[in-house]
Design an enzyme around this catalytic site. Structure first.
Site, PDB file in Angstrom:
ATOM      1  N   ASN A   1      30.177  44.817  52.901  1.00  0.00           N
ATOM      2  CA  ASN A   1      30.260  45.919  51.550  1.00  0.00           C
ATOM      3  C   ASN A   1      29.430  46.091  51.593  1.00  0.00           C
ATOM      4  O   ASN A   1      28.378  45.350  52.482  1.00  0.00           O
ATOM      5  CB  ASN A   1      30.985  44.408  50.514  1.00  0.00           C
ATOM      6  CG  ASN A   1      31.871  44.578  50.673  1.00  0.00           C
ATOM      7  OD1 ASN A   1      32.694  43.606  51.144  1.00  0.00           O
ATOM      8  ND2 ASN A   1      32.997  44.366  49.209  1.00  0.00           N
TER       9      ASN A   1
ATOM     10  N   HIS B   1      33.376  50.351  44.267  1.00  0.00           N
ATOM     11  CA  HIS B   1      33.039  49.314  44.934  1.00  0.00           C
ATOM     12  C   HIS B   1      33.427  50.004  46.236  1.00  0.00           C
ATOM     13  O   HIS B   1      34.163  50.951  47.169  1.00  0.00           O
ATOM     14  CB  HIS B   1      34.382  48.715  44.921  1.00  0.00           C
ATOM     15  CG  HIS B   1      35.175  47.587  45.878  1.00  0.00           C
ATOM     16  ND1 HIS B   1      35.078  46.221  45.491  1.00  0.00           N
ATOM     17  CD2 HIS B   1      34.848  47.001  47.198  1.00  0.00           C
ATOM     18  CE1 HIS B   1      34.918  45.359  46.210  1.00  0.00           C
ATOM     19  NE2 HIS B   1      35.056  45.887  47.562  1.00  0.00           N
TER      20      HIS B   1
ATOM     21  N   CYS C   1      37.324  43.841  54.393  1.00  0.00           N
ATOM     22  CA  CYS C   1      38.841  43.504  54.492  1.00  0.00           C
ATOM     23  C   CYS C   1      39.858  43.229  55.037  1.00  0.00           C
ATOM     24  O   CYS C   1      39.661  43.926  56.186  1.00  0.00           O
ATOM     25  CB  CYS C   1      39.181  44.421  53.223  1.00  0.00           C
ATOM     26  SG  CYS C   1      41.094  43.920  53.050  1.00  0.00           S
TER      27      CYS C   1
ATOM     28  N   ARG D   1      34.225  36.001  47.141  1.00  0.00           N
ATOM     29  CA  ARG D   1      35.207  36.409  47.372  1.00  0.00           C
ATOM     30  C   ARG D   1      36.013  38.185  48.588  1.00  0.00           C
ATOM     31  O   ARG D   1      35.636  36.980  49.238  1.00  0.00           O
ATOM     32  CB  ARG D   1      36.361  36.903  45.736  1.00  0.00           C
ATOM     33  CG  ARG D   1      37.282  37.428  45.841  1.00  0.00           C
ATOM     34  CD  ARG D   1      38.219  38.333  46.348  1.00  0.00           C
ATOM     35  NE  ARG D   1      37.762  39.302  46.327  1.00  0.00           N
ATOM     36  CZ  ARG D   1      38.016  40.999  46.993  1.00  0.00           C
ATOM     37  NH1 ARG D   1      38.754  40.600  47.832  1.00  0.00           N
ATOM     38  NH2 ARG D   1      37.753  41.569  45.541  1.00  0.00           N
ATOM     39  N   ASP D   2      35.231  39.219  47.824  1.00  0.00           N
ATOM     40  CA  ASP D   2      35.025  39.804  48.665  1.00  0.00           C
ATOM     41  C   ASP D   2      34.723  39.547  50.238  1.00  0.00           C
ATOM     42  O   ASP D   2      34.808  40.705  51.451  1.00  0.00           O
ATOM     43  CB  ASP D   2      35.030  41.670  48.453  1.00  0.00           C
ATOM     44  CG  ASP D   2      35.706  42.114  48.856  1.00  0.00           C
ATOM     45  OD1 ASP D   2      36.460  41.863  49.730  1.00  0.00           O
ATOM     46  OD2 ASP D   2      35.564  43.808  48.743  1.00  0.00           O
TER      47      ASP D   2
ATOM     48  N   HIS E   1      32.009  50.490  50.556  1.00  0.00           N
ATOM     49  CA  HIS E   1      31.698  49.572  51.472  1.00  0.00           C
ATOM     50  C   HIS E   1      30.986  50.429  52.196  1.00  0.00           C
ATOM     51  O   HIS E   1      30.724  51.671  52.723  1.00  0.00           O
ATOM     52  CB  HIS E   1      32.612  49.524  52.602  1.00  0.00           C
ATOM     53  CG  HIS E   1      33.850  48.346  51.979  1.00  0.00           C
ATOM     54  ND1 HIS E   1      33.830  47.018  52.947  1.00  0.00           N
ATOM     55  CD2 HIS E   1      33.964  47.843  50.838  1.00  0.00           C
ATOM     56  CE1 HIS E   1      34.753  46.234  51.570  1.00  0.00           C
ATOM     57  NE2 HIS E   1      34.931  46.887  50.161  1.00  0.00           N
TER      58      HIS E   1
HETATM   59  P1  HMG Z   1      54.267  38.090  50.946  1.00  0.00           P
HETATM   60  O1  HMG Z   1      54.775  36.868  52.894  1.00  0.00           O
HETATM   61  O2  HMG Z   1      55.041  39.285  50.660  1.00  0.00           O
HETATM   62  O3  HMG Z   1      54.945  37.049  49.738  1.00  0.00           O
HETATM   63  O4  HMG Z   1      52.665  37.420  50.338  1.00  0.00           O
HETATM   64  P2  HMG Z   1      55.526  35.651  49.678  1.00  0.00           P
HETATM   65  O5  HMG Z   1      56.297  35.966  48.870  1.00  0.00           O
HETATM   66  O6  HMG Z   1      57.166  34.582  50.751  1.00  0.00           O
HETATM   67  O7  HMG Z   1      54.601  34.589  50.048  1.00  0.00           O
HETATM   68  C1  HMG Z   1      54.021  34.010  51.003  1.00  0.00           C
HETATM   69  C2  HMG Z   1      53.741  32.577  50.614  1.00  0.00           C
HETATM   70  O8  HMG Z   1      52.354  32.679  50.119  1.00  0.00           O
HETATM   71  C3  HMG Z   1      54.595  31.863  50.288  1.00  0.00           C
HETATM   72  O9  HMG Z   1      54.443  30.351  51.008  1.00  0.00           O
HETATM   73  C4  HMG Z   1      54.434  31.569  48.369  1.00  0.00           C
HETATM   74  O10 HMG Z   1      54.556  30.721  48.546  1.00  0.00           O
HETATM   75  C5  HMG Z   1      52.909  31.962  49.100  1.00  0.00           C
HETATM   76  P3  HMG Z   1      55.060  29.591  52.010  1.00  0.00           P
HETATM   77  O11 HMG Z   1      56.514  30.199  52.108  1.00  0.00           O
HETATM   78  O12 HMG Z   1      54.764  30.603  53.121  1.00  0.00           O
HETATM   79  O13 HMG Z   1      54.691  28.335  52.327  1.00  0.00           O
HETATM   80  N1  HMG Z   1      52.119  32.421  47.968  1.00  0.00           N
HETATM   81  C6  HMG Z   1      51.119  31.927  47.471  1.00  0.00           C
HETATM   82  N2  HMG Z   1      50.061  30.752  47.664  1.00  0.00           N
HETATM   83  C7  HMG Z   1      49.260  30.484  46.635  1.00  0.00           C
HETATM   84  N3  HMG Z   1      48.788  31.707  45.366  1.00  0.00           N
HETATM   85  C8  HMG Z   1      49.376  32.950  45.482  1.00  0.00           C
HETATM   86  C9  HMG Z   1      51.036  32.714  46.312  1.00  0.00           C
HETATM   87  N4  HMG Z   1      51.945  34.072  46.272  1.00  0.00           N
HETATM   88  C10 HMG Z   1      52.682  33.105  47.163  1.00  0.00           C
HETATM   89  N5  HMG Z   1      49.586  34.250  44.499  1.00  0.00           N
HETATM   90  C11 HMG Z   1      51.492  38.381  48.597  1.00  0.00           C
HETATM   91  C12 HMG Z   1      53.167  38.519  49.117  1.00  0.00           C
HETATM   92  C13 HMG Z   1      51.210  38.904  47.467  1.00  0.00           C
HETATM   93  C14 HMG Z   1      51.710  36.679  48.474  1.00  0.00           C
HETATM   94  C15 HMG Z   1      50.246  38.728  49.917  1.00  0.00           C
HETATM   95  O14 HMG Z   1      50.663  39.139  50.647  1.00  0.00           O
HETATM   96  C16 HMG Z   1      48.958  38.270  49.732  1.00  0.00           C
HETATM   97  O15 HMG Z   1      48.763  37.072  48.988  1.00  0.00           O
HETATM   98  N6  HMG Z   1      48.132  39.455  49.919  1.00  0.00           N
HETATM   99  C17 HMG Z   1      46.668  38.975  49.297  1.00  0.00           C
HETATM  100  C18 HMG Z   1      46.145  39.374  50.658  1.00  0.00           C
HETATM  101  C19 HMG Z   1      44.396  39.992  50.273  1.00  0.00           C
HETATM  102  O16 HMG Z   1      43.967  39.261  49.431  1.00  0.00           O
HETATM  103  N7  HMG Z   1      43.502  41.229  50.609  1.00  0.00           N
HETATM  104  C20 HMG Z   1      42.353  41.197  50.205  1.00  0.00           C
HETATM  105  C21 HMG Z   1      41.927  41.562  48.815  1.00  0.00           C
HETATM  106  S1  HMG Z   1      42.765  43.339  48.327  1.00  0.00           S
HETATM  107  C22 HMG Z   1      40.780  43.796  48.666  1.00  0.00           C
HETATM  108  O17 HMG Z   1      40.040  43.528  49.826  1.00  0.00           O
HETATM  109  C23 HMG Z   1      40.742  45.139  48.473  1.00  0.00           C
HETATM  110  C24 HMG Z   1      39.298  44.744  47.079  1.00  0.00           C
HETATM  111  O18 HMG Z   1      38.240  44.672  48.007  1.00  0.00           O
HETATM  112  C25 HMG Z   1      39.046  46.071  47.193  1.00  0.00           C
HETATM  113  C26 HMG Z   1      38.784  47.748  48.091  1.00  0.00           C
HETATM  114  O19 HMG Z   1      37.985  46.531  48.447  1.00  0.00           O
HETATM  115  O20 HMG Z   1      38.646  48.514  47.658  1.00  0.00           O
HETATM  116  C27 HMG Z   1      40.118  44.236  45.984  1.00  0.00           C
HETATM  117 MG    MG Z   2      36.673  44.956  49.155  1.00  0.00          MG
END
Ligand code: HMG
Ligand code: MG
Length: 293
Positions: A247, A205, A238, A13-14, A207
């Site tokens: 990571n 977690h 990320c 995933r990450d 990096h």
């Molecule tokens: P948005 O654009 O504000 O909201 O996204 P939205 O509701 O308009 O959704 C956008 C599009 O996504 C729409 O589709 C929705 O239907 C769809 P479109 O109209 O473009 O065809 N959608 C989805 N599709 C599939 N599954 C879903 C979903 N929800 C909406 N669950 C949203 C808001 C939260 C969805 C977006 O910002 C998002 O998905 N963000 C995720 C970003 C991400 O994954 N970042 C990396 C993870 S965090 C990380 O890495 C840190 C961590 O590792 C810890 C660390 O390292 O410290 C955890």
């Molecule tokens: Mg991370």
């Protein structure tokens, strides 16, 4: 020091969410299967987030449907909202992870919402996941520094962790998203959060941006942390955190755990082989796409 340390492998995933290449489903499934066979007690397989935001993991449902399940290994997935949870339940995930930033800048860039809005969005997610009998990991990201807002105070991290516990999260995972931490930062962080979550209940977690991640892990071990995330071969970062190149490699983490006198129950050579195979796949995809362009 002695005892058991729990390792969560987050490379699928990450790691893969931050690689430019779109890895075919078969290669992802082989990667996860190898990590499970290596004895990792938990593998974070994918995320169910917007494919517009993270196209690399758009095939999460197919990957989950095809990976081999093994007793003793939890297959977890990351979800940002109720729609993500529905996909996770359909995919028969054993556990879900929700995520909130300790800094406003990263929250906006990562999920297009403030910290408060994100917490509000996640309350029904955690509640429904618990009702479905799933454990819920609550990530706090940018626990030391935010790429947009700068230094982050431990009190801000503790405040978010407290909200995550209150909504039903069963685990708090503190993420140094851009690898800014030095050993003294980890100490300050753990001390600052101890009133909300004891080090023995924290997952860390890390990096490895500055090459300090194993030193940070060792300091955390000395302070009582017994659960860490690693990414095979140091894959990933990320996509919404500039400056998060890799990571902490699971192999390096396992070696640090052993140096400190702990056991982990994971076959480090098998993890290294799985990571190396995925790196070869990434190199091949990049070479083919350069040749085709
Ligand atoms: P948005 O654009 O504000 O909201 O996204 P939205 O509701 O308009 O959704 C956008 C599009 O996504 C729409 O589709 C929705 O239907 C769809 P479109 O109209 O473009 O065809 N959608 C989805 N599709 C599939 N599954 C879903 C979903 N929800 C909406 N669950 C949203 C808001 C939260 C969805 C977006 O910002 C998002 O998905 N963000 C995720 C970003 C991400 O994954 N970042 C990396 C993870 S965090 C990380 O890495 C840190 C961590 O590792 C810890 C660390 O390292 O410290 C955890
Ligand atoms: Mg991370």
């Amino acid at each position: 020091m002695s005892g058991q340390v729990r390792i969560t492998e987050v490379g699928p995933r990450d790691g893969l969410q931050n690689e430019k290449a779109l890895v075919p489903v078969e290669a992802k499934v082989a990667f996860v299967d190898a990590l499970v066979a290596a004895g990792c007690p938990e593998v974070e397989v994918t995320s169910f987030v917007s494919a517009r935001w993270v196209p690399q993991l758009a095939d999460g449902a197919e990957v989950m449907a095809r990976v081999r399940r093994r007793a003793g290994t939890l297959l977890s997935v990351l979800v940002p909202n109720e729609r993500g949870l529905a996909s996770a339940l359909e995919a028969r995930a054993d556990k879900v992870a929700v995520f909130v930033s300790a800094s406003e800048g990263f929250s906006q860039r990562n999920v297009n919402a403030s910290i408060a809005e994100c917490l509000e969005r996640l309350r029904p997610v955690a509640r429904s996941a618990r009702q479905a009998g799933l454990p819920v990991r609550g990530y706090v990201s940018c626990v030391v520094r935010c790429p947009f807002d700068g230094p982050v105070e431990p009190s801000a991290v503790a405040a978010v962790a407290s909200e995550l516990l209150a909504m039903g999260c069963t685990e708090i995972d503190l993420g140094d998203t851009i690898g800014a931490a030095r050993e003294e930062d980890i100490e300050r962080l753990l001390e600052g959060c101890a009133g909300v979550v004891a080090p023995s209940l924290v997952t860390l977690h890390l990096h490895d941006t500055q090459g300090r991640a194993t030193a940070c892990a060792e300091r955390a071990l000395r302070m009582g942390v017994r659960s860490f995330d690693g990414s095979a071969s140091g894959l990933g970062g990320c996509p919404y955190a500039p400056g998060a190149p890799g990571n902490l490699a699971t192999e390096s983490l396992l070696a640090a755990v052993e140096r400190c006198g702990f056991s982990h129950g994971v076959d480090a050579h098998a993890v290294a082989r799985a990571g190396a195979a995925m790196r070869q796949t990434l190199t091949r995809i990049q070479r083919d796409s350069a040749a085709g362009s």
